[in-house]
Design a protein around this motif. Structure first.
Motif, PDB file in Angstrom:
ATOM      1  N   GLU A 222       0.820  -1.191   0.000  1.00  0.00           N
ATOM      2  CA  GLU A 222       0.000   0.000   0.000  1.00  0.00           C
ATOM      3  C   GLU A 222       0.864   1.256   0.000  1.00  0.00           C
ATOM      4  O   GLU A 222       2.029   1.224   0.394  1.00  0.00           O
ATOM      5  CB  GLU A 222      -0.930  -0.009   1.217  1.00  0.00           C
ATOM      6  CG  GLU A 222      -1.981  -1.115   1.169  1.00  0.00           C
ATOM      7  CD  GLU A 222      -2.948  -1.020   2.325  1.00  0.00           C
ATOM      8  OE1 GLU A 222      -2.773  -0.093   3.161  1.00  0.00           O
ATOM      9  OE2 GLU A 222      -3.874  -1.828   2.396  1.00  0.00           O
ATOM     10  N   GLU A 223       0.242   2.371  -0.396  1.00  0.00           N
ATOM     11  CA  GLU A 223       0.994   3.616  -0.542  1.00  0.00           C
ATOM     12  C   GLU A 223       1.701   4.025   0.745  1.00  0.00           C
ATOM     13  O   GLU A 223       2.890   4.366   0.733  1.00  0.00           O
ATOM     14  CB  GLU A 223       0.046   4.730  -0.995  1.00  0.00           C
ATOM     15  CG  GLU A 223      -0.424   4.586  -2.425  1.00  0.00           C
ATOM     16  CD  GLU A 223      -1.339   5.709  -2.849  1.00  0.00           C
ATOM     17  OE1 GLU A 223      -1.591   5.838  -4.055  1.00  0.00           O
ATOM     18  OE2 GLU A 223      -1.796   6.475  -1.966  1.00  0.00           O
TER      19      GLU A 223
ATOM     20  N   LEU B 269       8.852   3.226  -6.100  1.00  0.00           N
ATOM     21  CA  LEU B 269       8.099   4.477  -6.055  1.00  0.00           C
ATOM     22  C   LEU B 269       8.384   5.327  -7.285  1.00  0.00           C
ATOM     23  O   LEU B 269       7.459   5.803  -7.951  1.00  0.00           O
ATOM     24  CB  LEU B 269       8.462   5.253  -4.793  1.00  0.00           C
ATOM     25  CG  LEU B 269       7.876   6.668  -4.675  1.00  0.00           C
ATOM     26  CD1 LEU B 269       6.360   6.600  -4.543  1.00  0.00           C
ATOM     27  CD2 LEU B 269       8.482   7.412  -3.497  1.00  0.00           C
TER      28      LEU B 269
ATOM     29  N   LYS C  95      -4.370  10.782  -1.951  1.00  0.00           N
ATOM     30  CA  LYS C  95      -3.651   9.709  -2.626  1.00  0.00           C
ATOM     31  C   LYS C  95      -2.243  10.178  -2.987  1.00  0.00           C
ATOM     32  O   LYS C  95      -2.016  11.362  -3.210  1.00  0.00           O
ATOM     33  CB  LYS C  95      -4.403   9.280  -3.887  1.00  0.00           C
ATOM     34  CG  LYS C  95      -5.703   8.546  -3.608  1.00  0.00           C
ATOM     35  CD  LYS C  95      -6.327   8.045  -4.897  1.00  0.00           C
ATOM     36  CE  LYS C  95      -7.593   7.248  -4.605  1.00  0.00           C
ATOM     37  NZ  LYS C  95      -8.220   6.735  -5.862  1.00  0.00           N
ATOM     38  N   LEU C  96      -1.328   9.238  -3.045  1.00  0.00           N
ATOM     39  CA  LEU C  96       0.064   9.584  -3.344  1.00  0.00           C
ATOM     40  C   LEU C  96       0.181  10.283  -4.688  1.00  0.00           C
ATOM     41  O   LEU C  96       0.916  11.265  -4.830  1.00  0.00           O
ATOM     42  CB  LEU C  96       0.936   8.327  -3.322  1.00  0.00           C
ATOM     43  CG  LEU C  96       2.435   8.541  -3.602  1.00  0.00           C
ATOM     44  CD1 LEU C  96       3.051   9.470  -2.558  1.00  0.00           C
ATOM     45  CD2 LEU C  96       3.165   7.202  -3.630  1.00  0.00           C
TER      46      LEU C  96
END
Length: 265
Positions: A2-3, A21, A66-67
């Protein structure tokens, strides 16, 4: 992963997580940058700078969005505050751009084997160059809202404004682009005389196209032939597909990725 876990792992100095990433976001950053800046080399340089900013500020990501939204915020902030490009200084208005389109300095007929790809190159380059006629706030609004189809509440969060204000910017940018296309572009409005294939020779002569080093058409990972909507503003820009790059950004960032210093500055 997960982020939040991925970010936590990066902050703990896990090099593989950091590579994961960067790999996951470099494409979206580059596609935003090339649409905003037009020039591929400028977009590649900007992408590297943005990735460095993401990495060095990773500890500031709080997980409330969110990222990808946070990354877009870092990217748009960099792009909007970037030094003005040569093209921006040249395309000071839609009138100036229209004058260029109406000027032919070479024969219109072009029948070489690379005609089709050069036609795509010119079409993509021309429609993206139109965005340079918008001020930066309107340009980023158009790219986020009309091209990337990001919802107004999310896009407003990216550019740090209200959803209402973002929608106003988006509407204004769409109206300006739509008016220009309707009045000048033969792809968008068949009654207009301008056609990309008629400008290939002129573009080559003026240096707008380098046949041996294309800016767009030979790096499109997915050219949306099926979305050729000649009467649709959305279709014109979605037809570009997804832009790729030959630059190994992971390799360029390797020296930074090898040390935890970059995420602790």
């Amino acid at each position: 992963m997960e982020e939040k876990e991925l970010v936590r792992s990066c902050l703990q100095g896990n090099k593989k997580s950091l590579e994961k990433l960067v790999t996951s976001i470099q494409g979206m950053v580059f596609n935003l940058a090339i649409r905003f800046l037009w020039n591929r080399m400028d977009a590649e340089d900007a992408t590297q700078e943005i990735l460095i900013k993401v990495i060095t500020n990773l500890s500031k990501y709080d997980g409330r969005s969110k990222l990808n939204t946070w990354v877009y915020r870092v990217a748009t902030n960099y792009l909007i505050n970037r030094k003005q490009s040569i093209l921006e200084r040249e395309l000071t208005s839609f009138d100036a751009f229209a004058q260029g389109l109406n000027t032919y300095s070479a024969p219109m007929a072009y029948d070489e084997p690379d005609k089709d790809i050069l036609d795509k190159e010119l079409k993509t380059g021309c429609t993206l160059a139109m965005l340079q006629c918008l001020n930066r706030d309107l340009r980023i609004a158009f790219i986020l809202g009309s091209v990337l189809k990001i919802k107004s509440n999310v896009a407003a969060n990216i550019v740090l404004t209200t959803p209402e204000n973002f929608r106003k910017r988006l509407e204004k940018s769409r109206n300006l682009i739509g008016e220009f296309l309707a009045g000048h572009c033969g792809v968008y409005n068949s009654s207009n005389k301008c056609r990309c294939h008629k400008r290939i020779n002129t573009a080559i002569k003026c240096g707008q196209i380098n046949r041996n080093k294309l800016n767009f058409a030979d790096k499109v990972e997915k050219y949306n032939e099926e979305m050729e909507e000649i009467d649709s503003l959305t279709g014109i820009y979605h037809n570009h597909g997804t832009f790729g790059t030959d630059v190994d950004l992971i390799a360029q960032l390797n020296e930074l990725i090898q040390t935890k210093r970059i995420i602790n500055d």
